[in-house]
Scaffold this active site. Structure first.
Site, PDB file in Angstrom:
ATOM      1  N   LYS A   1      36.820  36.938  42.809  1.00 56.49           N
ATOM      2  CA  LYS A   1      37.388  36.728  41.477  1.00 56.49           C
ATOM      3  C   LYS A   1      37.082  37.973  40.645  1.00 56.49           C
ATOM      4  O   LYS A   1      36.648  37.895  39.499  1.00 56.49           O
ATOM      5  CB  LYS A   1      36.745  35.446  40.907  1.00 56.49           C
ATOM      6  CG  LYS A   1      37.402  34.843  39.733  1.00 56.49           C
ATOM      7  CD  LYS A   1      38.723  34.194  40.028  1.00 56.49           C
ATOM      8  CE  LYS A   1      39.362  33.826  38.709  1.00 56.49           C
ATOM      9  NZ  LYS A   1      40.807  33.850  38.685  1.00 56.49           N
TER      10      LYS A   1
ATOM     11  N   TYR B   1      24.654  30.463  42.640  1.00 50.59           N
ATOM     12  CA  TYR B   1      23.947  29.473  43.463  1.00 50.59           C
ATOM     13  C   TYR B   1      22.473  29.815  43.674  1.00 50.59           C
ATOM     14  O   TYR B   1      21.738  29.013  44.232  1.00 50.59           O
ATOM     15  CB  TYR B   1      24.603  29.432  44.848  1.00 50.59           C
ATOM     16  CG  TYR B   1      25.391  28.190  45.106  1.00 50.59           C
ATOM     17  CD1 TYR B   1      26.566  27.946  44.420  1.00 50.59           C
ATOM     18  CD2 TYR B   1      24.967  27.265  46.044  1.00 50.59           C
ATOM     19  CE1 TYR B   1      27.301  26.812  44.671  1.00 50.59           C
ATOM     20  CE2 TYR B   1      25.700  26.128  46.298  1.00 50.59           C
ATOM     21  CZ  TYR B   1      26.861  25.904  45.619  1.00 50.59           C
ATOM     22  OH  TYR B   1      27.588  24.795  45.867  1.00 50.59           O
TER      23      TYR B   1
ATOM     24  N   ASP C   1      41.571  32.118  43.247  1.00 44.23           N
ATOM     25  CA  ASP C   1      42.479  31.022  42.858  1.00 44.23           C
ATOM     26  C   ASP C   1      43.770  31.094  43.664  1.00 44.23           C
ATOM     27  O   ASP C   1      44.312  30.073  44.110  1.00 44.23           O
ATOM     28  CB  ASP C   1      42.740  30.990  41.348  1.00 44.23           C
ATOM     29  CG  ASP C   1      42.941  32.360  40.739  1.00 44.23           C
ATOM     30  OD1 ASP C   1      42.427  33.339  41.306  1.00 44.23           O
ATOM     31  OD2 ASP C   1      43.607  32.460  39.707  1.00 44.23           O
TER      32      ASP C   1
ATOM     33  N   ASP D   1      32.002  27.654  48.775  1.00 43.73           N
ATOM     34  CA  ASP D   1      31.756  26.221  48.731  1.00 43.73           C
ATOM     35  C   ASP D   1      33.065  25.471  48.473  1.00 43.73           C
ATOM     36  O   ASP D   1      33.428  24.534  49.192  1.00 43.73           O
ATOM     37  CB  ASP D   1      30.742  25.942  47.607  1.00 43.73           C
ATOM     38  CG  ASP D   1      30.133  24.561  47.726  1.00 43.73           C
ATOM     39  OD1 ASP D   1      30.319  23.914  48.773  1.00 43.73           O
ATOM     40  OD2 ASP D   1      29.478  24.125  46.763  1.00 43.73           O
TER      41      ASP D   1
END
Ligand code: NAD
Length: 415
Positions: free
Chosen positions: A214, A143, A280, A304
């Site tokens: 992740k 980002y 996830d 987000d």
């Protein structure tokens, strides 16, 4: 700021940005409720003096600038401010006004509490089980905006660097047409985010902080975030916490049974448990076992996605508040999480709850918790009585449809 603590006078000046589109409608409703609650709760001994700052379309029409330097100066000077949604200028100039403000004031935490209010229509079976606070890193990650367009000279240079200097050319499947993005994740950036989440959990006596990442795939960026988070926690918070890293070390040294005993003892002693979850899997957990989570610490992009997915479980963006905070300098911008919904501008129909609850977060941040609780309770009562704006009305049976301004008056009546 006095020694890291916000020192709030009884009549603080608080700058606000009304916002574009539905901004003026939801802002005037929110302001009306905040003023009424402060007046009622503190019997006139406390009062907010509002000061308008220009940004977005209103600023552009008045000054030719989307984000005038004066606005940033005011937000910086007064520390605490609140804003409605802003139009993202299309083509050239500033990419996003919100991102510009976050970067300019180094607002490194995006704080999003996710909580269900009784009666709010929800797509999940037990929305009451969703009650956690998301700490999203707000200044780094993919980002940060370091991107190179496919076919540009910069993208070509980037590829050449990756291929020739780093020996990683084979990993780019279609070099001629690839765009590139860079994902900076630092030790300092990770530590200050996880530190804020831990301090919040300790202050609010919450049982866990879950680092969502992740790192199984992006080992150095997302994996670094996790490792730096754990290391900082153990170094700085000592025996106030117990981490999964410590559990794993105990298991390795003396077996799982011993590790579980240590974990149970830590829980019994009221220590904060710090664990981690792959992103996830966490998106599943929001739907399957949200009751297992109380504070989430995560990177920018994960945060987000997670914020909106979690918001959907408790009634969507019309009611989700947010804040961007730098806990070191005290700078904080409280904001509605939805956009400007331009189709509904000046219709006095949209739900002001997102901005109003951001105002509630602001009052809490200022230490005016009595006023914050009063608003929350009065708003919850309006929803329970099914006296709501169109977004909820459409999903409820036997509800009464209220305009934005009428919903505000209903809340004031309930104070
Ligand atoms: P949006 O959030 O403005 O609207 C999407 C839909 O959500 C609306 O059509 C409406 O049905 C619903 N909705 C939004 N706010 C609501 C409310 N308060 N009550 C009830 N329903 C509500 O998103 P968008 O259409 O993608 O974006 C419109 C503009 O807003 C764009 O210019 C975008 O860049 C900007 N935006 C700004 C912010 C911000 O300032 N924080 C955030 C997102 C989008």
């Amino acid at each position: 700021m006095d020694n890291g603590k916000l020192n709030v006078p009884d009549c603080p000046i608080i700058p606000f940005i009304e916002g574009d589109g539905i901004g003026p409608d939801v802002w005037s409703a929110s302001k009306m409720v905040i003023d009424a609650a402060v007046e009622k709760v503190y019997n006139g001994t406390r009062k907010i003096e509002w000061k308008e700052m220009l940004a977005g379309e209103k600023a552009f029409n008045a000054t030719g600038e989307w984000l005038p330097a004066d606005t940033l100066k005011t937000a910086s000077e007064y520390l605490v401010s609140i804003k409605g949604p802003l139009t993202t200028p299309v083509g050239g100039g500033i990419r996003s006004l919100n991102v510009a403000m976050r970067q300019e004031l180094d607002l490194y935490v995006c704080l999003r509490p996710v909580k269900w209010y009784k009666g709010v229509p929800s797509p999940v079976v037990k929305p009451e089980n969703v009650n956690f606070v998301i700490f999203r890193e707000n200044t780094e990650d993919i980002y940060a905006g370091i991107e190179f367009e496919a076919g540009s000279d910069k993208a070509k240079k980037m590829y050449e660097f990756i291929a020739n200097e780093m020996g990683q050319g084979k990993k780019v499947r279609f070099p001629e047409t690839s765009a590139f993005g860079i994902k900076p994740v630092s030790k300092e950036g990770s530590e200050r985010l996880v530190r804020s989440a831990i301090e919040y959990a300790l202050e609010h006596k919450l049982p866990t902080v879950s680092i969502v990442h992740k790192g199984n795939i992006m080992k150095f960026t997302e994996g670094g975030f996790k490792i730096w988070g754990y290391e900082m926690a153990e170094r700085e918070f000592g025996d106030k916490i117990f981490t999964w890293g410590q559990w794993e070390a105990a298991k390795k040294a003396s077996g799982e049974e011993h590790a579980n005993t240590l974990l149970k003892n830590a829980q019994a002693a009221g220590k904060l448990i710090i664990n981690d979850v792959i992103a996830d899997n966490f998106l599943q957990q929001i739907l399957l076992a949200p009751q297992d989570y109380s504070v989430i610490a995560t990177l920018n992009l994960n945060g987000d996605y997670i914020s909106d997915a979690a918001a959907a479980a408790v009634g969507g963006i019309g009611i989700s508040p947010g804040a961007n905070i730098n806990y070191k300098t005290g700078h904080a911008v409280f904001e509605a999480t939805h956009g400007t919904a331009p189709r509904f501008a000046n219709t006095d129909t949209m739900n002001p709850s997102s901005l109003l609850l951001s105002g509630v977060m602001m009052l809490e941040y200022m230490g005016w918790t009595e006023a914050a609780r009063a608003i929350e309770k009065a708003m919850a009562e309006a929803i329970m009585r099914k006296r709501v704006t169109v977004d909820f009305y459409n999903l409820m049976h036997d509800a009464t449809l209220l305009k934005t301004s009428e919903f505000a008056l209903e809340i004031i009546k309930n104070l």
